[in-house]
Design an enzyme around this catalytic site. Structure first.
Site, PDB file in Angstrom:
ATOM      1  N   CYS A   1     -66.562  29.319  -1.883  1.00 26.56           N
ATOM      2  CA  CYS A   1     -67.729  29.770  -2.653  1.00 26.56           C
ATOM      3  C   CYS A   1     -68.435  30.928  -1.992  1.00 26.56           C
ATOM      4  CB  CYS A   1     -68.695  28.611  -2.878  1.00 26.56           C
ATOM      5  SG  CYS A   1     -69.393  28.022  -1.356  1.00 26.56           S
TER       6      CYS A   1
ATOM      7  N   ASP B   1     -67.816  34.161   1.383  1.00 28.04           N
ATOM      8  CA  ASP B   1     -66.876  35.101   1.964  1.00 28.04           C
ATOM      9  C   ASP B   1     -66.401  34.595   3.322  1.00 28.04           C
ATOM     10  OD1 ASP B   1     -67.221  36.782  -0.236  1.00 28.04           O
ATOM     11  OD2 ASP B   1     -69.092  37.506   0.594  1.00 28.04           O
TER      12      ASP B   1
ATOM     13  N   CYS C   1     -66.383  39.993  -1.381  1.00 28.72           N
ATOM     14  CA  CYS C   1     -66.744  41.005  -2.362  1.00 28.72           C
ATOM     15  C   CYS C   1     -66.984  42.354  -1.679  1.00 28.72           C
ATOM     16  CB  CYS C   1     -67.982  40.560  -3.118  1.00 28.72           C
ATOM     17  SG  CYS C   1     -69.393  40.355  -2.037  1.00 28.72           S
TER      18      CYS C   1
ATOM     19  N   CYS D   1     -74.494  35.003   1.174  1.00 35.95           N
ATOM     20  CA  CYS D   1     -73.054  34.718   1.240  1.00 35.95           C
ATOM     21  C   CYS D   1     -72.220  35.837   1.848  1.00 35.95           C
ATOM     22  CB  CYS D   1     -72.516  34.396  -0.149  1.00 35.95           C
ATOM     23  SG  CYS D   1     -72.936  32.736  -0.664  1.00 35.95           S
TER      24      CYS D   1
END
Lengths: 179, 405
Positions: free
Chosen positions: A35, A37, A62, A106
């Site tokens: 969920c 990185d 991402c 994240c």
């Protein structure tokens, strides 16, 4: 899609220092690929034992995660461990011209991974605090499994049983067990 | 046909939204300032608007094989789904227990109103069953039938999935429900209503409410080259349903709000074009889709194709590229002028992998690398060739950064 600054896009499109260091002095991984990185940082420490000579990383994530990794690697290279330990997530975000709020948690993991790599380096050093000195002549020992003293040229190993540094023979001269 | 979208960009996100067709755009123009009347007004300008709205209603009804008064115009898919689900629920509130059945791969515009009802009205007997899908993304019909209880009031199953394009066996469900409802009628028990979210299908494939045997059907204009902000809900005659919007009693008392005449004009023209070109376009798009998919699979190793390839919308490709995160690929493609969708919900701020991919059993880490390509009316072969050339390079670059091989 998140709105990224020009700096983020620039680092994402041209990430610096990508890769691994085979003989890294410290390795640190943080994150969770389900969920969030995942980042692994590799560091090479200079001979002075303080300066970060080289930084590389591998990142799954991402655009922000990749840009953060690239920026952190650039910020850390050539700095001392003490300086790098003062780095914060906010500093990285600031250097990148800001990050979208949902990416702060994240994706902004670069500093954490780098700090973990430094911790790894420090903890590895603590395992062999006496490695630097030959037990016979006080000469310098290189970091290896079988160390040849640079002064008296004796071959020294760490006994796997008692942990003492002894001359490399079939049995340990201190505990007598087979090496 | 002229291309109305930015020619420099390659747009492969038609399932998200479509550009307004140039013919539609032209058709709408007079409805802004010439035929601008309120369709409820009795004067001639109002009556002109009224005539357009009723012509549109007739046309849509014809396409759907239903009566014009069974169509209410709405603001789009989300409103239609909310009206259907909440409207049926509110009309059955007096029942002691109210059971809703839906699937795990529905759009959020279905899942969220259902969740809202169950969370807020569980004290008065509301509950839901989420029926799973198989690994190909087709809903388990047997599980639906098993889930049906004495208290079931509504079953909502989408016509085609927005992420993976799989077409659901509505006819099979509808026929079975018809039998159950006949029995219920004899026993004087309330009917089980059957709703479908047809946002991805209306205007793309044949949608016939008699063939599918549905009682309610949602559709949205901007998915088939009409403007955003207009759609409709089909409600079978005799359905016990409450409106969401109360006011002036527009749309047969089912949706008060001054009628969106220009939007409906666009919906009407877009539906006309869709009906005319549907077969021909689907053949062309399927050929391009197959070429793109073959190109991707043959040029990029470690690619997983998600969802059934046979029972599927002809314009949809959904893949997972191992070892990469889709947003990174999407950004890199965008910088090359190629617009696609990351099948995941990351874009909406949540980093959770797509609920649809998890429902079909894709590994959560693999699901992070999902990409959706949806082709459309203005997609050309040159564009497909360009994507086949660019995508492998982009993936290779991002894989080199990734620690997950």
């Amino acid at each position: 899609m998140a709105q990224y600054s020009e700096k983020v896009m620039e680092h994402f499109m041209n990430p610096r220092n990508v890769g691994e260091i085979a003989d890294a002095d410290g390795v640190g991984t943080v994150g969770n690929p389900v969920c969030g990185d995942l980042m692994t940082f590799y560091i090479k420490i200079a001979e002075d034992g303080k300066t970060i000579q080289d930084v590389k990383y591998k990142t799954f994530g991402c655009g922000a995660a990749i840009a953060v990794s690239s920026m952190v690697s650039e910020m850390a290279k050539g700095k001392t461990i003490d300086e790098v330990l003062k780095f914060t997530r906010d500093m990285v975000a600031q250097e990148l011209g800001g990050l979208p709020p949902q990416k702060m948690h994240c994706s902004n993991l670069g500093v954490d991974a780098l700090h973990k790599a430094i911790e790894d380096y420090i903890s590895k050093k603590k395992i062999h605090p006496v490695l630097c000195k030959c037990p016979f002549c006080d000469g310098e020992l290189p970091c290896a499994e079988i160390m040849e003293c640079q002064k008296c040229e004796k071959r020294i190993v760490k006994c796997p049983h008692c942990g003492n540094l002894v001359e490399y023979k079939e049995t340990c001269s201190i505990c007598g067990k087979k090496m | 046909m002229t291309i109305s979208i930015n020619m420099k960009k390659i747009y492969l996100d038609y399932a998200a939204t479509t550009p307004v067709d140039p013919e539609v755009k032209k058709f709408i123009q007079p409805y802004f300032d010439e035929i601008f009347g309120n369709s409820q007004s009795l004067h001639s300008i109002g009556q002109e608007s009224y005539r357009l709205v009723e012509t549109a209603r007739n046309f849509i009804a014809n396409m759907l094989n239903c009566q014009p008064e069974e169509i209410i115009f709405t603001s789009g898919g989300t409103e239609s789904n909310n009206t259907a689900i909440k409207g049926i629920y509110f009309a059955h509130r007096n029942l002691r227990i109210k059971h809703i059945i839906t699937s795990t791969i529905e759009h959020h515009a279905v899942l969220e109103p259902v969740k809202f009802i169950v969370e807020n009205f569980k004290d008065e007997g509301a509950y839901v069953t989420y029926v799973p899908v198989n690994s190909k993304g087709i809903v388990d019909v047997e599980k639906i039938f098993e889930s049906i209880s004495e208290n079931t009031i509504l079953i909502s199953i989408m016509h085609a999935n927005n992420e993976i394009g799989t077409i659901q066996p509505l006819k099979e469900i509808g026929e079975h429900l018809q039998k159950i409802n006949k029995q219920r009628e004899k026993e004087n028990k309330p009917k089980i209503y059957f709703h479908t979210d047809a946002v991805q299908t209306f205007g793309h494939i044949k949608v016939d409410v008699e063939e599918l045997k549905v009682d309610l059907l949602s559709a949205s204009g901007h998915k088939f080259y009409a403007p955003k902000g207009v759609g409709f809900l089909y409600i079978r005659k005799g359905t016990k349903i409450e409106p969401l919007l109360h006011g002036g009693g527009h749309e047969f008392n089912m949706r008060s709000s001054t009628v969106n005449v220009s939007g409906i004009a666009g919906l009407y023209k877009a539906a006309q074009i869709a009906q005319d070109v549907m077969n021909e376009e689907n053949e062309r798009i399927k050929r391009l889709r197959d070429k793109l998919l073959d190109g991707i699979i043959s040029k990029i190793p470690d690619v997983v194709v998600n969802g059934d390839l046979n029972n599927r919308l002809v314009n949809n490709i959904n893949i997972c590229i191992r070892g990469v995160e889709s947003e990174a690929v999407l950004l890199a493609l965008d910088s090359e002028g190629i617009c696609v969708s990351s099948g995941s919900a990351c874009s909406s701020g949540s980093l959770e992998p797509s609920h649809v991919l998890l429902a079909i059993g894709v590994d959560p880490v693999v699901a992070r690398g999902s990409l959706r390509f949806t082709l459309g009316r203005f997609t050309t072969e040159e564009e497909v060739d360009k994507v086949i050339e660019v995508l492998p390079k982009v993936v290779d670059k991002i894989r080199k950064i990734s620690p997950i091989a």
